[in-house]
Design a protein around this motif. Structure first.
Motif, PDB file in Angstrom:
ATOM      1  N   GLY A 470       0.842  -1.184   0.000  1.00  0.00           N
ATOM      2  CA  GLY A 470       0.000   0.000   0.000  1.00  0.00           C
ATOM      3  C   GLY A 470       0.878   1.235   0.000  1.00  0.00           C
ATOM      4  N   ILE A 471       0.653   2.149  -0.943  1.00  0.00           N
ATOM      5  CA  ILE A 471       1.457   3.362  -1.085  1.00  0.00           C
ATOM      6  C   ILE A 471       0.594   4.574  -0.757  1.00  0.00           C
ATOM      7  CG2 ILE A 471       2.873   4.734  -2.652  1.00  0.00           C
ATOM      8  CD1 ILE A 471       3.990   1.947  -2.152  1.00  0.00           C
ATOM      9  N   GLN A 472       1.028   5.359   0.231  1.00  0.00           N
ATOM     10  CA  GLN A 472       0.324   6.604   0.509  1.00  0.00           C
ATOM     11  C   GLN A 472       0.669   7.605  -0.594  1.00  0.00           C
ATOM     12  OE1 GLN A 472       0.440   7.992   4.534  1.00  0.00           O
ATOM     13  NE2 GLN A 472      -0.221  10.068   3.986  1.00  0.00           N
ATOM     14  N   ALA A 473      -0.355   8.017  -1.320  1.00  0.00           N
ATOM     15  CA  ALA A 473      -0.137   8.820  -2.518  1.00  0.00           C
ATOM     16  C   ALA A 473      -0.696  10.231  -2.339  1.00  0.00           C
ATOM     17  CB  ALA A 473      -0.803   8.161  -3.727  1.00  0.00           C
ATOM     18  N   SER A 474       0.030  11.183  -2.893  1.00  0.00           N
ATOM     19  CA  SER A 474      -0.510  12.543  -2.979  1.00  0.00           C
ATOM     20  C   SER A 474      -1.664  12.536  -3.977  1.00  0.00           C
ATOM     21  CB  SER A 474       0.579  13.506  -3.436  1.00  0.00           C
ATOM     22  OG  SER A 474       0.988  13.189  -4.767  1.00  0.00           O
ATOM     23  N   SER A 475      -2.465  13.582  -3.960  1.00  0.00           N
ATOM     24  CA  SER A 475      -3.574  13.656  -4.912  1.00  0.00           C
ATOM     25  C   SER A 475      -3.096  13.596  -6.361  1.00  0.00           C
ATOM     26  CB  SER A 475      -4.398  14.927  -4.666  1.00  0.00           C
ATOM     27  OG  SER A 475      -5.030  14.852  -3.403  1.00  0.00           O
ATOM     28  N   PRO A 476      -2.003  14.330  -6.726  1.00  0.00           N
ATOM     29  CA  PRO A 476      -1.526  14.218  -8.109  1.00  0.00           C
ATOM     30  C   PRO A 476      -1.050  12.805  -8.470  1.00  0.00           C
ATOM     31  CG  PRO A 476      -0.680  16.223  -7.111  1.00  0.00           C
ATOM     32  CD  PRO A 476      -1.308  15.427  -6.009  1.00  0.00           C
ATOM     33  N   ILE A 493       0.419  13.146 -19.080  1.00  0.00           N
ATOM     34  CA  ILE A 493      -0.427  13.103 -17.885  1.00  0.00           C
ATOM     35  C   ILE A 493       0.068  14.109 -16.855  1.00  0.00           C
ATOM     36  CG2 ILE A 493      -1.198  11.658 -15.963  1.00  0.00           C
ATOM     37  CD1 ILE A 493      -1.023   9.258 -17.862  1.00  0.00           C
ATOM     38  N   VAL A 494       1.375  14.160 -16.658  1.00  0.00           N
ATOM     39  CA  VAL A 494       1.935  15.114 -15.692  1.00  0.00           C
ATOM     40  C   VAL A 494       1.602  16.546 -16.115  1.00  0.00           C
ATOM     41  CG1 VAL A 494       4.081  16.065 -14.748  1.00  0.00           C
ATOM     42  CG2 VAL A 494       3.778  13.585 -14.911  1.00  0.00           C
ATOM     43  N   GLY A 495       1.712  16.856 -17.398  1.00  0.00           N
ATOM     44  CA  GLY A 495       1.382  18.199 -17.872  1.00  0.00           C
ATOM     45  C   GLY A 495      -0.065  18.555 -17.610  1.00  0.00           C
ATOM     46  N   ALA A 496      -0.970  17.610 -17.864  1.00  0.00           N
ATOM     47  CA  ALA A 496      -2.390  17.865 -17.624  1.00  0.00           C
ATOM     48  C   ALA A 496      -2.669  18.075 -16.137  1.00  0.00           C
ATOM     49  CB  ALA A 496      -3.222  16.709 -18.163  1.00  0.00           C
ATOM     50  N   PHE A 501      -3.850  21.193 -11.131  1.00  0.00           N
ATOM     51  CA  PHE A 501      -3.517  21.571  -9.758  1.00  0.00           C
ATOM     52  C   PHE A 501      -2.850  22.958  -9.679  1.00  0.00           C
ATOM     53  CE2 PHE A 501      -3.947  16.963  -9.324  1.00  0.00           C
ATOM     54  CZ  PHE A 501      -4.645  16.860  -8.123  1.00  0.00           C
ATOM     55  N   GLU A 502      -2.676  23.559 -10.826  1.00  0.00           N
ATOM     56  CA  GLU A 502      -2.118  24.913 -10.900  1.00  0.00           C
ATOM     57  C   GLU A 502      -0.730  24.983 -10.258  1.00  0.00           C
ATOM     58  OE1 GLU A 502      -5.086  27.411  -9.139  1.00  0.00           O
ATOM     59  OE2 GLU A 502      -6.343  27.391 -10.939  1.00  0.00           O
ATOM     60  N   VAL A 503       0.156  24.071 -10.693  1.00  0.00           N
ATOM     61  CA  VAL A 503       1.540  24.051 -10.228  1.00  0.00           C
ATOM     62  C   VAL A 503       2.440  23.963 -11.453  1.00  0.00           C
ATOM     63  CG1 VAL A 503       0.988  22.971  -8.001  1.00  0.00           C
ATOM     64  CG2 VAL A 503       1.542  21.529  -9.983  1.00  0.00           C
ATOM     65  N   PRO A 504       3.721  24.380 -11.339  1.00  0.00           N
ATOM     66  CA  PRO A 504       4.637  24.277 -12.487  1.00  0.00           C
ATOM     67  C   PRO A 504       4.833  22.811 -12.908  1.00  0.00           C
ATOM     68  CG  PRO A 504       5.519  25.774 -10.829  1.00  0.00           C
ATOM     69  CD  PRO A 504       4.341  25.094 -10.205  1.00  0.00           C
ATOM     70  N   ALA A 505       4.816  22.571 -14.195  1.00  0.00           N
ATOM     71  CA  ALA A 505       4.952  21.203 -14.703  1.00  0.00           C
ATOM     72  C   ALA A 505       6.290  20.581 -14.327  1.00  0.00           C
ATOM     73  CB  ALA A 505       4.778  21.196 -16.222  1.00  0.00           C
ATOM     74  N   ASP A 506       7.372  21.363 -14.374  1.00  0.00           N
ATOM     75  CA  ASP A 506       8.697  20.828 -14.037  1.00  0.00           C
ATOM     76  C   ASP A 506       8.748  20.391 -12.579  1.00  0.00           C
ATOM     77  OD1 ASP A 506       9.484  21.319 -16.579  1.00  0.00           O
ATOM     78  OD2 ASP A 506      10.702  23.093 -16.120  1.00  0.00           O
ATOM     79  N   ALA A 507       8.165  21.193 -11.694  1.00  0.00           N
ATOM     80  CA  ALA A 507       8.163  20.841 -10.270  1.00  0.00           C
ATOM     81  C   ALA A 507       7.344  19.584 -10.020  1.00  0.00           C
ATOM     82  CB  ALA A 507       7.621  22.011  -9.444  1.00  0.00           C
ATOM     83  N   LEU A 508       6.205  19.480 -10.702  1.00  0.00           N
ATOM     84  CA  LEU A 508       5.374  18.289 -10.502  1.00  0.00           C
ATOM     85  C   LEU A 508       6.058  17.046 -11.071  1.00  0.00           C
ATOM     86  CD1 LEU A 508       2.711  17.316  -9.340  1.00  0.00           C
ATOM     87  CD2 LEU A 508       1.659  17.665 -11.596  1.00  0.00           C
ATOM     88  N   ALA A 509       6.738  17.185 -12.206  1.00  0.00           N
ATOM     89  CA  ALA A 509       7.475  16.052 -12.769  1.00  0.00           C
ATOM     90  C   ALA A 509       8.576  15.593 -11.816  1.00  0.00           C
ATOM     91  CB  ALA A 509       8.069  16.434 -14.121  1.00  0.00           C
ATOM     92  N   ALA A 510       9.283  16.558 -11.200  1.00  0.00           N
ATOM     93  CA  ALA A 510      10.346  16.201 -10.250  1.00  0.00           C
ATOM     94  C   ALA A 510       9.779  15.455  -9.052  1.00  0.00           C
ATOM     95  CB  ALA A 510      11.069  17.467  -9.796  1.00  0.00           C
ATOM     96  N   GLU A 511       8.535  15.719  -8.688  1.00  0.00           N
ATOM     97  CA  GLU A 511       7.891  15.020  -7.568  1.00  0.00           C
ATOM     98  C   GLU A 511       7.382  13.647  -7.984  1.00  0.00           C
ATOM     99  OE1 GLU A 511       3.582  15.180  -5.339  1.00  0.00           O
ATOM    100  OE2 GLU A 511       4.483  17.090  -5.935  1.00  0.00           O
ATOM    101  N   LEU A 512       6.787  13.552  -9.180  1.00  0.00           N
ATOM    102  CA  LEU A 512       6.069  12.332  -9.552  1.00  0.00           C
ATOM    103  C   LEU A 512       6.935  11.271 -10.218  1.00  0.00           C
ATOM    104  CD1 LEU A 512       2.634  13.690 -10.884  1.00  0.00           C
ATOM    105  CD2 LEU A 512       3.241  12.860  -8.605  1.00  0.00           C
TER     106      LEU A 512
END
Length: 527
Positions: A470-476, A493-496, A501-512
């Motif tokens: 079981g993985i605790q996942a963020s909403s994104p 998918i990350v771009g969408a 979520f109104e966050v920078p795509a690069d930052a979200l990619a680095a997280e996901l």
């Protein structure tokens, strides 16, 4: 007691008799009923004895149900009339069973008693290839004899054997080594997907049972060779695509006063005592098995390792992996304190505080002294998967603890995880972002909300198969897993999601992207 004999004609007759007499798992459970069958699995014989007695009550021995006769004889250790065994084994007869070394008779008359000299039972299990149904011969256990085991005892299919069979990768392969074959159970499983199997054991008695079991189950196209010898000695200089081993990994006192006390009280059991101090046998096998692995070859074994004061087990066992120069994945499944461990293995051989209080106390004290001499605080048990890299340096080093339930058989899951690791190792983040992934069918999502809240506090992405992670996942991340249907790339998918979520795509990619790597490795996502 003499080991069994493999006479091809008699073995073929025996196989025919066992089939015609419905002496299989379903047949025996149907005879005993669910209550008695379940009790027998727990090593409680009384309900099964009553069920067998009821099945033959008022019936002449020559008309006894073959299942009742064979269950009474081979599973419960009860004597049966010669006439009843002759009915149960019409082609083999009681005399043929005696020549095979499975029974002994007290006379030639129809009413004379016949007793088992071996355990012969139906076997049913599932590995990564599917169901396996055979018969297994081994030495009679404590339930049948009412006494402690002999030091040269040959085990049947115990819990550790079943675990190893279920976790083994079963892809079609060339040469397989079953190191420490015992009664031959791992060799039988391997023969279903290997071109050739070499099975070794230090015990001639064990090899005699393995030889009988290979012949009795007549696996189509099986090429199984049995060799006598210790550990890797019988195969020095050879290479195998798969090595499986349920080695004699039990940590038994061998040195000094503690070792002498255990030897005097219990003796050394060949099936479990490797003659090494502490966990040296498992360490040496981890360090040495690479010598017989072909490039890309996998070794899977069970083992114990010591948890020593001030040294995390992951560091100690991880050092073995580093020295071995192999890819390694170790899953610790159970941890016992020194007292629990001693109690388990003293009782395993049939010694109990009620039956033999002196031997129990002497062995118990010696085990505790032996562990104390090395500052052992606990003993771990687990599954070791090793692999010789095709080329270059090892890329997999994974040590983890998973003591919860798992979905057996694990072999296919382990194979997928190894393949996922290799797929990821060949891809940087740009290549991963360009991949089109699909969420595995067994993945579900759990949401936990405070009453009245619109959004969940916690989202768990859970795996139904394999290790049931079981993985605790963020909403994104949860949204990404839900969107992976093979249509869009991970990057799309990350771009969408970044826009949503109104966050920078690069930052979200680095997280996901690191999280996606973990999900691919563990089988949540696949290409």
């Amino acid at each position: 007691m003499q080991p069994p004999v493999t006479d091809p004609a008699l073995v073929a007759s025996l196989r025919s008799d066992l089939v015609s007499g419905s002496y299989d798992v379903d047949g025996v459970e149907d005879l005993l009923g669910p209550l008695a069958a379940a009790a027998l699995h727990r090593e409680q014989a009384l309900p099964a004895r009553r069920a067998v007695a009821a099945a033959v009550a008022g019936v002449a021995p020559s008309d006894h149900d073959p299942r009742a006769t064979l269950a009474a004889l081979f599973l419960l250790g009860l004597p049966v009339p010669r006439a009843a065994l002759d009915r149960a084994l019409p082609a083999t007869g009681s005399s043929g069973a005696a020549r095979l070394g499975l029974v002994t008779a007290q006379g030639e008359g129809a009413d004379d008693e016949v007793r088992a000299t071996a355990d012969l039972r139906p076997y049913s299990s599932a590995d990564a290839l599917g169901d396996a149904r055979w018969w297994l011969a081994s030495d009679l256990g404590e339930l049948a004899t009412g006494d402690r085991l002999a030091t040269d005892h040959v085990l049947g299919a115990g819990g550790a054997s079943l675990t190893l069979a279920q976790v083994t990768v079963r892809t079609p392969t060339g040469r397989v080594l079953d190191l420490g074959t015992g009664c031959g159970i791992q060799a039988l499983h391997a023969a279903r997907h290997a071109q050739r199997v070499v099975a070794t054991d230090i015990s001639r008695r064990a090899l005699a049972f393995a030889r009988l079991n290979v012949a009795l189950n007549a696996l189509a196209d099986a090429d199984v060779e049995l060799r006598e010898g210790s550990m890797l000695d019988p195969v020095a200089g050879e290479r195998f695509d798969l090595v499986v081993s349920n080695p004699p990994f039990v940590i038994t006192p061998h040195a000094g006063a503690a070792g002498q006390a255990v030897a005097d009280a219990l003796g050394d059991y060949e099936y479990r005592d490797g003659g090494r101090a502490g966990d040296d046998l498992v360490r040496d096998l981890v360090l040495g098995v690479g010598d017989v692995l072909a490039p890309g070859g996998v070794a899977q074994l069970l083992g114990n390792w010591e948890h020593r004061r001030g040294e995390p087990w992951t560091e100690r066992v991880g050092a073995w992996l580093d020295q071995a120069g192999l890819d390694g994945w170790i899953i610790q499944r159970e941890v016992l304190d020194p007292a629990e461990y001693a109690e388990t293995w003293i009782r395993d051989g049939g010694t109990t505080p009620d039956r033999e209080p002196g031997a129990w106390a002497a062995a118990y004290g010696a085990w505790l002294d032996d562990f104390a001499s090395r500052d052992v605080e606990a003993v771990g048990f687990g599954i070791v998967t090793l692999r010789r890299p095709e080329a270059g340096e090892p890329t997999l080093r994974r040590l983890e603890e998973h003591t919860g339930s798992v979905r057996q058989p694990l072999g296919a899951h382990i194979a997928r995880s190894l393949a996922g690791h290799d797929w990821l190792a060949a891809r940087d983040d740009a290549a991963l972002a360009a991949a089109r992934l699909v969420t595995a069918a067994d993945v579900t999502e759990e949401r936990y909300l405070t009453p009245g809240a619109a959004d969940p506090n916690v989202v768990i992405v859970r795996q139904g198969d394999g290790l049931g992670r079981g993985i605790q996942a963020s909403s994104p991340l949860a949204a990404l897993v839900g969107a992976c249907d093979g249509e869009l790339t991970v990057g799309q998918i990350v771009g969408a999601l970044a826009a949503l979520f109104e966050v920078p795509a690069d930052a979200l990619a680095a997280e996901l992207l690191p999280a996606v790597r973990g999900l691919v490795r563990d089988g949540f996502l696949a290409e």
